[in-house]
Design a protein around this motif. Sequence first.
Motif, mmCIF file in Angstrom:
data_model
loop_
_atom_site.group_PDB
_atom_site.id
_atom_site.type_symbol
_atom_site.label_atom_id
_atom_site.label_comp_id
_atom_site.label_asym_id
_atom_site.label_seq_id
_atom_site.Cartn_x
_atom_site.Cartn_y
_atom_site.Cartn_z
ATOM 1 N N ALA A 75 0.833 -1.204 0.000
ATOM 2 C CA ALA A 75 0.000 0.000 0.000
ATOM 3 C C ALA A 75 0.869 1.256 0.000
ATOM 4 O O ALA A 75 0.602 2.216 -0.751
ATOM 5 C CB ALA A 75 -0.933 -0.006 1.211
ATOM 6 N N LEU A 76 1.927 1.261 0.808
ATOM 7 C CA LEU A 76 2.824 2.415 0.851
ATOM 8 C C LEU A 76 3.591 2.579 -0.457
ATOM 9 O O LEU A 76 3.819 3.701 -0.920
ATOM 10 C CB LEU A 76 3.812 2.279 2.010
ATOM 11 N N PHE A 77 3.986 1.468 -1.062
ATOM 12 C CA PHE A 77 4.711 1.542 -2.337
ATOM 13 C C PHE A 77 3.830 2.163 -3.413
ATOM 14 O O PHE A 77 4.272 3.048 -4.167
ATOM 15 C CB PHE A 77 5.166 0.147 -2.769
ATOM 16 N N LEU A 78 2.582 1.729 -3.498
ATOM 17 C CA LEU A 78 1.663 2.287 -4.496
ATOM 18 C C LEU A 78 1.387 3.761 -4.216
ATOM 19 O O LEU A 78 1.347 4.582 -5.142
ATOM 20 C CB LEU A 78 0.356 1.493 -4.504
ATOM 21 N N GLN A 79 1.213 4.110 -2.948
ATOM 22 C CA GLN A 79 0.952 5.512 -2.617
ATOM 23 C C GLN A 79 2.159 6.383 -2.912
ATOM 24 O O GLN A 79 2.020 7.506 -3.411
ATOM 25 C CB GLN A 79 0.543 5.658 -1.156
ATOM 26 N N PHE A 80 3.354 5.886 -2.618
ATOM 27 C CA PHE A 80 4.558 6.664 -2.915
ATOM 28 C C PHE A 80 4.691 6.895 -4.420
ATOM 29 O O PHE A 80 5.036 8.005 -4.861
ATOM 30 C CB PHE A 80 5.802 5.939 -2.401
ATOM 31 N N THR A 81 4.414 5.878 -5.225
ATOM 32 C CA THR A 81 4.482 6.026 -6.679
ATOM 33 C C THR A 81 3.483 7.069 -7.155
ATOM 34 O O THR A 81 3.797 7.922 -8.000
ATOM 35 C CB THR A 81 4.207 4.681 -7.368
ATOM 36 N N PHE A 82 2.271 7.006 -6.609
ATOM 37 C CA PHE A 82 1.250 7.997 -6.963
ATOM 38 C C PHE A 82 1.692 9.403 -6.542
ATOM 39 O O PHE A 82 1.612 10.349 -7.333
ATOM 40 C CB PHE A 82 -0.071 7.628 -6.289
ATOM 41 N N ASN A 83 2.147 9.543 -5.310
ATOM 42 C CA ASN A 83 2.557 10.863 -4.804
ATOM 43 C C ASN A 83 3.701 11.450 -5.622
ATOM 44 O O ASN A 83 3.705 12.645 -5.948
ATOM 45 C CB ASN A 83 2.977 10.753 -3.346
ATOM 46 N N ALA A 84 4.699 10.614 -5.940
ATOM 47 C CA ALA A 84 5.850 11.106 -6.712
ATOM 48 C C ALA A 84 5.411 11.548 -8.101
ATOM 49 O O ALA A 84 5.897 12.560 -8.620
ATOM 50 C CB ALA A 84 6.917 10.019 -6.808
ATOM 51 N N GLY A 85 4.484 10.801 -8.711
ATOM 52 C CA GLY A 85 4.003 11.176 -10.035
ATOM 53 C C GLY A 85 3.264 12.503 -10.019
ATOM 54 O O GLY A 85 3.505 13.371 -10.873
ATOM 55 N N LEU A 114 -0.831 5.416 -13.523
ATOM 56 C CA LEU A 114 -1.235 6.607 -14.268
ATOM 57 C C LEU A 114 -0.447 7.830 -13.812
ATOM 58 O O LEU A 114 0.092 8.591 -14.632
ATOM 59 C CB LEU A 114 -2.739 6.837 -14.094
ATOM 60 N N ALA A 115 -0.380 8.022 -12.497
ATOM 61 C CA ALA A 115 0.323 9.201 -11.972
ATOM 62 C C ALA A 115 1.836 9.038 -12.108
ATOM 63 O O ALA A 115 2.534 9.982 -12.510
ATOM 64 C CB ALA A 115 -0.053 9.433 -10.511
#
Length: 307
Positions: free
Chosen positions: A185-195, A288-289
């Motif tokens: 969950a944190l990995f996906l959120q970090f990827t989204f946030n960075a994008g 996407l992000a």
Amino acid sequence: MTQALHTPPPTAPAPAEAHDLAALAARHGLSVSGARPSLPEYVRQLVARRHFIGAFATAKLTAQYSQAKLGQVWQVLTPLLNAAVYYFIFGKLLGTSRGIPDYIPFLVTGVFVWTFTQSSIMAGTRAISGNLGLVRALHFPRAALPISFALQQLQQLLFSMAALFVILLCFGIPITASWVLVLPALFLQFTFNAGVAMVMARMGAKTPDIAQLMPFVLRTWMYASGVMFSITAMMAKHKDMPSWVSTALQCNPGAIYIDLMRFALMDSFHANQLPPHVWAIATGWALLAGVGGFIYFWKAEETYGRG
């Protein structure tokens, strides 16, 4: 009478001459200063500077509270104080805690996870415009800046998670195997946030005033993300809500990552409170992000720090 002397304007090199100059530069390994590299080359340069990204993020995090007497304690104290304010206003005064088991862990988890997204995006908005000296002085892939700011906020969240685990245990929530789901969950959120941070970094580099607008946008997004209330309970209470509004609330990425974290950590937060195909939606938002934001940022690489 005097005759004015006119200097003829410089003429552009003939096509053959320009071709010879380009060939000469290529033969000696020269390239246009600040030119945007190809996407694969850009990724390679970014990976080669991974140590710089990590060190820059850690240095920013360490310096954040260096002038405060409590120092790094504020990394945990700030989100806890925010959670306390939200609990008093929404939990007590407005009564949103009714019908939500373990409301304090529910609220604190939402505040911590939302703060991660909010801070990453705000820092990304100023990543280029707030570091023009660094951008103009050194040659490096500019995407390193918004990514490092997102990494800084991830490190901040990890400090806060230590306090969150203590809160969960104090309220009788046991350690279960589902806590492992925190990692994806944190990995996906970090990827989204960075994008999203990279998207905002490009927009903020061109229009610095966006940084003044973003707090209002993020505050509105927070109220739609179920940080202080249960989206499922609200939908059950307002059954006349248009279906598209319900779908938008459930698929909102801010709410998706908060609910995934609650599902991983709280045994009172059940799978029926999650939208259908939640992991697929979370992965889709991250791709996407993350990919889209990276390409969007890369396309303006040669413009950063100029003008």
